[in-house]
Motif scaffolding. Sequence first.
Motif, PDB file in Angstrom:
ATOM      1  N   GLY A  40       0.820  -1.208   0.000  1.00 17.51           N
ATOM      2  CA  GLY A  40       0.000   0.000   0.000  1.00 17.51           C
ATOM      3  C   GLY A  40       0.855   1.259   0.000  1.00 17.51           C
ATOM      4  O   GLY A  40       0.330   2.367   0.032  1.00 17.51           O
ATOM      5  N   GLU A  56      -8.389  -6.042  -1.210  1.00 15.88           N
ATOM      6  CA  GLU A  56      -8.283  -4.878  -0.311  1.00 15.88           C
ATOM      7  C   GLU A  56      -9.361  -3.832  -0.557  1.00 15.88           C
ATOM      8  O   GLU A  56      -9.236  -2.700  -0.089  1.00 15.88           O
ATOM      9  N   THR A  90     -10.540  -2.516   2.766  1.00 20.51           N
ATOM     10  CA  THR A  90      -9.585  -1.750   3.577  1.00 20.51           C
ATOM     11  C   THR A  90      -9.175  -0.463   2.864  1.00 20.51           C
ATOM     12  O   THR A  90      -8.675   0.464   3.508  1.00 20.51           O
ATOM     13  N   LYS A 140      -6.756  -0.118   1.018  1.00 24.57           N
ATOM     14  CA  LYS A 140      -5.311  -0.135   0.769  1.00 24.57           C
ATOM     15  C   LYS A 140      -5.082  -0.334  -0.717  1.00 24.57           C
ATOM     16  O   LYS A 140      -5.544  -1.320  -1.287  1.00 24.57           O
ATOM     17  N   GLN A 187      -2.288  -0.485  -3.882  1.00 25.76           N
ATOM     18  CA  GLN A 187      -0.903  -0.492  -4.323  1.00 25.76           C
ATOM     19  C   GLN A 187      -0.873  -0.188  -5.808  1.00 25.76           C
ATOM     20  O   GLN A 187      -1.555  -0.856  -6.582  1.00 25.76           O
TER      21      GLN A 187
END
Length: 449
Positions: A137, A170, A173, A175, A177
């Motif tokens: 992340g 994710e 969440t 998060k 990347q």
Amino acid sequence: ESDIIRKAANVRPSARQLRWQQLELTAFLHFGINTFTGREWGDGTEDPKLFNPSSLDARQWIRTCKEAGFKQVILTAKHHDGFCLWPSQYTEHSVKSSPWKAGNGDVVKEVAEACREYGIGFGIYLSPWDRNSPYFGSAAYNDYFINQLTELLTQYGQIDELWFDGANGEEETGKKQVYEFNKWYTLIRKLQPKAVIAVMGPDVRWVGTETGYGRETEWSVVPGDALLQDKIAAASQKVTEFAPANMMDDDLGSIEKISKASSLVWYPAEIDVSIRPGWFYHEEEDHKVKSPETLMDIYLSSVGRNGVLLLNLPPDKRGLISDYDIKALKGFKAKLDETFANDLLKNASMKTKHGKDTTIITIAVPNAIEFNTLLLQEDIRKGQRVTQFELFYKQEGIWKKAISGTTIGHKRIVTFKTIKADELRLILPQTRLKPFISSIGLYSQQSQL
Ligand code: FUL
């Protein structure tokens, strides 16, 4: 339109794509911390001490694959849980923190060596999504990933395939990347120029399901935007049919699809499926291993539909491929050999006539044959050109149609009810420029009779 057809007909595979396509049968080896927790997706908090195979034997894995006709394997060096099967210097979350071989083991090394010993290809699955790494992340994760990739590309000899999974859980969440795809690809081309890069990569396309069944119409020539990574389907887990979106469409390379494209690329399909319901080994699935009949059907619908099969064979807690899986594989291999051992056209004479758009191949055999399986191949080194094929046979002086289909590509297999004939015609009523058919075979499958 004729301009786009000429362009499409002349798109060709790279040497590495050609080698990969000719493998036909490849195997996935899902093995890791999940093998010991019974999960499919670990969350990265697992204690590395749980990893403790009692009698791991990578040679048994590779021998099993080899004997079943598989030409290459892909090992899950790191799955979403972040646990590394090799002693990476960039994390403690690996085999080196496990009791297996007192922390001195390296599964990647053992598999790589076994592949070399048995003369089969070796590939690596490295999950971009990492639920253990504290860096995930953030920008630092990109360096972490490149470091791990470098270890794998430099310490284990030749790597033949890199498999980058699009899965990422994710969403909740938040998060996120942002992967540096081009850095990965540049590094791989530099360190392992023979390797194909699959799924989130430019050489091999994920077919779009995890069922083992490819498309009836499978073009390896598709619009260039298929290579844009944000278009590559990620959350694949629950897909059982070709969902109506982008790379999961029923048809990716028809004239309608390619006529709007600004560029065209060779991007062939890989068809992944597990021999069991799960990707990782679970004892409770020992009785749910796919039967030889199902595996044969999957073969016909993957390799037989211009794809490469990637069949998952997950080693168990002992670190061995279980007897249930071996038994199913042996049954499958026997069926495969039995079906294709005897080409009923081996003594046939064939004459080819190319017309303006139509090609007619006349086939005569000295004695009448009984068949229920047609195998066709195009010489894809020259491109993929057939849009439609029809098989006719003469019975009591009348021409009848046995079967028709769409694309051929590297290999196309179709089955039908048994027919007896001594005169046949393969008609290609629609091709993109002149087709190059490299093989025509007729076979008789026992189970079909
Ligand atoms: C998926 C993963 O999430 C599964 O666990 C498995 O590795 C499969 C081959 O790809 O995206």
